[in-house]
Enzyme design. Structure first.
Site, PDB file in Angstrom:
ATOM      1  N   LEU A 314     -10.347   8.391  88.627  1.00  0.00           N
ATOM      2  CA  LEU A 314      -9.777   9.063  89.793  1.00  0.00           C
ATOM      3  C   LEU A 314      -9.730  10.569  89.597  1.00  0.00           C
ATOM      4  CD1 LEU A 314      -6.717   6.733  90.415  1.00  0.00           C
ATOM      5  CD2 LEU A 314      -8.827   6.819  91.744  1.00  0.00           C
ATOM      6  N   GLY A 315      -9.649  10.988  88.375  1.00  0.00           N
ATOM      7  CA  GLY A 315      -9.569  12.425  88.133  1.00  0.00           C
ATOM      8  C   GLY A 315      -9.207  12.728  86.708  1.00  0.00           C
ATOM      9  N   GLY A 317      -6.598  14.865  84.517  1.00  0.00           N
ATOM     10  CA  GLY A 317      -5.367  15.652  84.553  1.00  0.00           C
ATOM     11  C   GLY A 317      -5.174  16.362  83.233  1.00  0.00           C
ATOM     12  N   VAL A 322      -7.522   9.895  84.520  1.00  0.00           N
ATOM     13  CA  VAL A 322      -6.769   8.877  85.234  1.00  0.00           C
ATOM     14  C   VAL A 322      -7.740   7.894  85.891  1.00  0.00           C
ATOM     15  CG1 VAL A 322      -5.055   8.469  87.021  1.00  0.00           C
ATOM     16  CG2 VAL A 322      -4.966  10.568  85.679  1.00  0.00           C
ATOM     17  N   ASP A 433       2.952  23.315  85.390  1.00  0.00           N
ATOM     18  CA  ASP A 433       1.552  23.197  85.798  1.00  0.00           C
ATOM     19  C   ASP A 433       1.435  22.726  87.242  1.00  0.00           C
ATOM     20  OD1 ASP A 433      -1.127  23.594  85.358  1.00  0.00           O
ATOM     21  OD2 ASP A 433      -1.459  21.688  84.327  1.00  0.00           O
TER      22      ASP A 433
END
Ligand SMILES: *[C@@H]1O[C@H](CO)[C@@H](O)[C@H](O)[C@H]1NC(C)=O
Ligand SMILES: *[C@@H]1O[C@H](CO)[C@@H](O)[C@H](O)[C@H]1NC(C)=O
Ligand SMILES: *[C@@H]1O[C@H](CO)[C@@H](O)[C@H](O)[C@H]1NC(C)=O
Ligand SMILES: *[C@@H]1O[C@H](CO)[C@@H](O)[C@H](O)[C@H]1NC(C)=O
Ligand SMILES: *[C@@H]1O[C@H](CO)[C@@H](O)[C@H](O)[C@H]1NC(C)=O
Length: 616
Positions: A314-315, A317, A322, A433
């Site tokens: 999904l991405g 991080g 993830v 962040d």
């Protein structure tokens, strides 16, 4: 494992306990690497080496949980693996588990070969044969002497005598004391103090322990007059230093320790052990808020994510990628795979688990559970189908253009989540962040702040923290970027950048300076009284001009270069919720003027009172 599936866990009534959390800083898993050796033998059958490693680590972790050391071996399928983990005798259980978790991920990359790793708090070794009775190893034992400042020459002999005495003392005590001892002499007569710590692996008997420590002692002694020595043998670890090398656990801090144990236990599915140590009233307090938190098996998550298949990603991080996972009951989850092999790792996991476990807010991502038994640690979150804000906002071929109302809803959600983090629950947390890719959206486009790996508690009696810089360029407040000065106003700054990005539909790039940066162009339009011109053209003018200008102005207020001028998040929430209220005028542009930042006379409370830019 003792537990499979769900295990009861505990939601702490955090407001009541929050003060305990500040004592956590005292606890230290001592994950500094003292010595590391990766074997390079040939003839290892590579095929099963990782699965065997995982199986052995699982076996060993059970006994580490029980007694802070363990050995475990597996003969089939080949290659055979023998493994030993040992925490130093003074480490509290939680720190021991963190140290063990850290060493496991550090040693994994040795596959298909074996490794041995000495951290300051624990030891982990695996090998192809039974080495449990080994004391010294002529080829692989290590000695590390180190010094920052040398002991004055005229004191060197006295210092060496003192090292000698302390080492003899610690050796004798350890042999009599099941293999662990600390000893020390405080500074006296102008000669600096010396402290020592010795630990034999618990598989050795007293005789083996003596053989190992005698050898280690004579090697460590040879380091004097250097200030520090670590002797790392096949059967023991010995260290002396001019600073105290062990932890003294004060009774007063035991509540914090128990609190932490409960949190970590929640994660590893372990629950029956500490009852004796747990103060009754505290236990009742904890139990009163009990709820279920899931502990996941590594294999379950591996299967759910189709073995972390790329198509499930999904991405990426901070601290890990993830993946989307589907559990056997059909429930969809997001699994964060923490990058192994980084020094920051244990810290980040620790932060994320302890922080998120306790804070609950509609605009903060929910942690559902975790797995720390496998070769890498995994965190499991609620799955949010709309992915992260940056993908929705900045995608070239966006299928859905966010409307004005949706953007405002997202902005208010982020503001509320941040206001909560900054003290809405009694403890101040700085996220550090905040950026578009850390804002996830649920099906109603409600913003959820994610990725707490960098977050830090800040004690209420401290105005700021000085930390190493971590975060994302482009969102970092000037005082943090330049001076490392971290307050919650750094989050306010990042939030301001995010507001301007969301409304303009443009990413704030630090690489395009001049008029093309989002911050600069919004400021320019503000000076020419035409803020509405910054709003994303994709909205085709479908937005309330006054309200949009007002929200942009709030974004500018939040990004002022001097942190004192930025409003607190609670104030931002009020401004955003009250549509009739006109936001105050920003006094400063969002970008840097070097003189503001490098002024040596300035301390934490520096304000930009003169020589400040008033326009671009
Ligand atoms: C092991 O040795 C081989 C050849 O001797 C070398 O190519 C390889 O990089 C070494 N691996 C490690 C982990 O040192
Ligand atoms: C641990 O080591 C001891 C020898 O020190 C051995 O008897 C025992 O079987 C080992 N345990 C496991 C689980 O391998
Ligand atoms: C420690 O043991 C190793 C391995 O047997 C040996 O080579 C070394 O000389 C010993 N050192 C001392 C100081 O006893
Ligand atoms: C381990 O070594 C000691 C000598 O230090 C010896 O007495 C003992 O029998 C050995 N134990 C095993 C299980 O080999
Ligand atoms: C040496 O300096 C480093 C960094 O300042 C410090 O962490 C370490 O404890 C010092 N070592 C000794 C032996 O004083």
């Amino acid at each position: 494992m003792k537990s499979n599936g769900a295990s009861p866990s505990i939601a702490l009534p955090l407001l009541a306990l929050s003060s305990y959390f500040f004592s956590l800083a005292v606890s230290d898993p001592r994950i500094t690497e003292a010595g590391f050796y990766c074997e390079n033998s040939t003839g290892i059958v590579a095929g099963n080496s990782v699965p065997n490693f995982i199986a052995v680590m699982r076996g060993i972790s059970e006994s580490v949980i029980d007694r802070r050391w363990g050995n475990y071996s597996l003969a089939l399928p080949p290659p055979a693996v023998y493994s030993l983990a040992q925490c130093l005798g003074d480490l509290i259980q939680t720190d021991c588990l963190l140290c063990f978790a850290k060493s496991r991920v550090r040693i994994l990359p040795c596959r298909p070969n074996f490794g041995r790793l000495y951290l300051d708090g624990c030891f982990l070794r695996d090998d192809g044969y039974d080495f449990y009775n080994e004391t010294v190893d002529p080829t692989h034992d290590m000695l590390k002497c180190s010094s920052n400042s040398t002991v004055p020459v005229e004191r060197a002999a006295e210092f060496s005598d003192r090292v000698d005495r302390v080492l003899r003392n610690v050796l004798a005590t350890a042999v009599l004391n099941k293999g662990f001892a600390v000893a020390g002499e405080d500074e006296a007569g102008g000669v600096t103090g010396v402290y020592a710590l010795a630990q034999c692996w618990s598989t050795l008997d007293a005789g083996g322990c003596r053989v190992c420590l005698e050898n280690a002692t004579s090697k460590a002694r040879s380091c004097a007059p250097e200030e520090e020595a670590r002797a790392m043998n096949a059967g023991c670890f010995l260290r002396y230093s001019t600073t105290k090398v062990h932890i003294i656990i004060a009774i007063a801090s035991s509540a914090a320790v128990v609190t932490l144990l409960v949190l970590i236990d929640a994660c590893i599915g372990y629950k029956k052990h500490n009852k004796k140590q747990v103060h009754n009233s505290l236990m009742q307090l904890l139990a009163s808020g009990s709820k279920f938190r899931l502990y996941f098996k590594y294999e379950t998550l591996e299967k759910a994510t189709n073995f972390f298949h790329d198509s499930r990603k999904l991405g990426q991080g901070g601290g890990g990628s993830v993946y989307k996972g589907i559990l056997s009951n059909g429930k969809v989850i997001a699994v964060k795979r923490l990058v192994f092999n980084t020094q920051q790792w244990a810290d980040d996991l620790f932060n994320e688990v302890t922080l998120i476990n306790e804070i609950q807010h509609k605009n903060l991502i929910r942690l559902m559970g975790c797995s720390i038994e496998g070769p890498e640690s995994l965190l499991v979150y609620e799955y949010l189908p709309n992915k992260s804000l940056d993908l929705v906002l900045f995608a070239n071929n966006a299928t859905h253009i966010l409307t004005w109302e949706e953007r405002l809803h997202i902005i208010i959600g982020i503001a509320e989540g941040l206001a909560y983090l900054h003290g809405g629950w009694g403890v101040k947390i700085i996220h550090r962040d905040i950026k578009a890719s850390n804002i996830l959206l649920d099906e109603n486009l409600t913003a959820k702040i994610a990725d707490f790996g960098l977050a830090r508690y800040i004690a209420s009696d401290k105005s700021h923290l000085s930390t190493g810089i971590a975060g994302t360029i482009g969102y970092m407040a000037p005082e943090y970027l330049v001076r490392g000065q971290l307050t919650e106003r750094a989050d306010v700054y990042a939030f301001g950048v995010l507001v301007l990005e969301i409304l303009s539909g443009r990413k704030n790039s630090v690489y395009t300076l001049g008029s093309s940066s989002v911050l600069q162009s919004v400021w320019k339009h503000y000076k020419s009284n035409n803020l509405a011109a910054c709003v994303d053209p994709a909205l085709r003018g479908e937005f309330p001009v006054l309200e949009a200008s007002n929200v942009l102005q709030i974004g500018l207020l939040c990004t002022q270069a001097s942190m004192e001028l930025r409003p607190p998040m609670s104030g931002v929430v009020e401004m955003l919720q009250d549509k009739d209220r006109v936001a105050p005028q920003p006094k400063q542009p969002p970008f840097l003027n070097a003189s503001v930042l490098f002024d040596k006379s300035s301390s934490g409370s520096r304000t930009c009172t003169h020589g400040c830019p008033t326009s671009s």
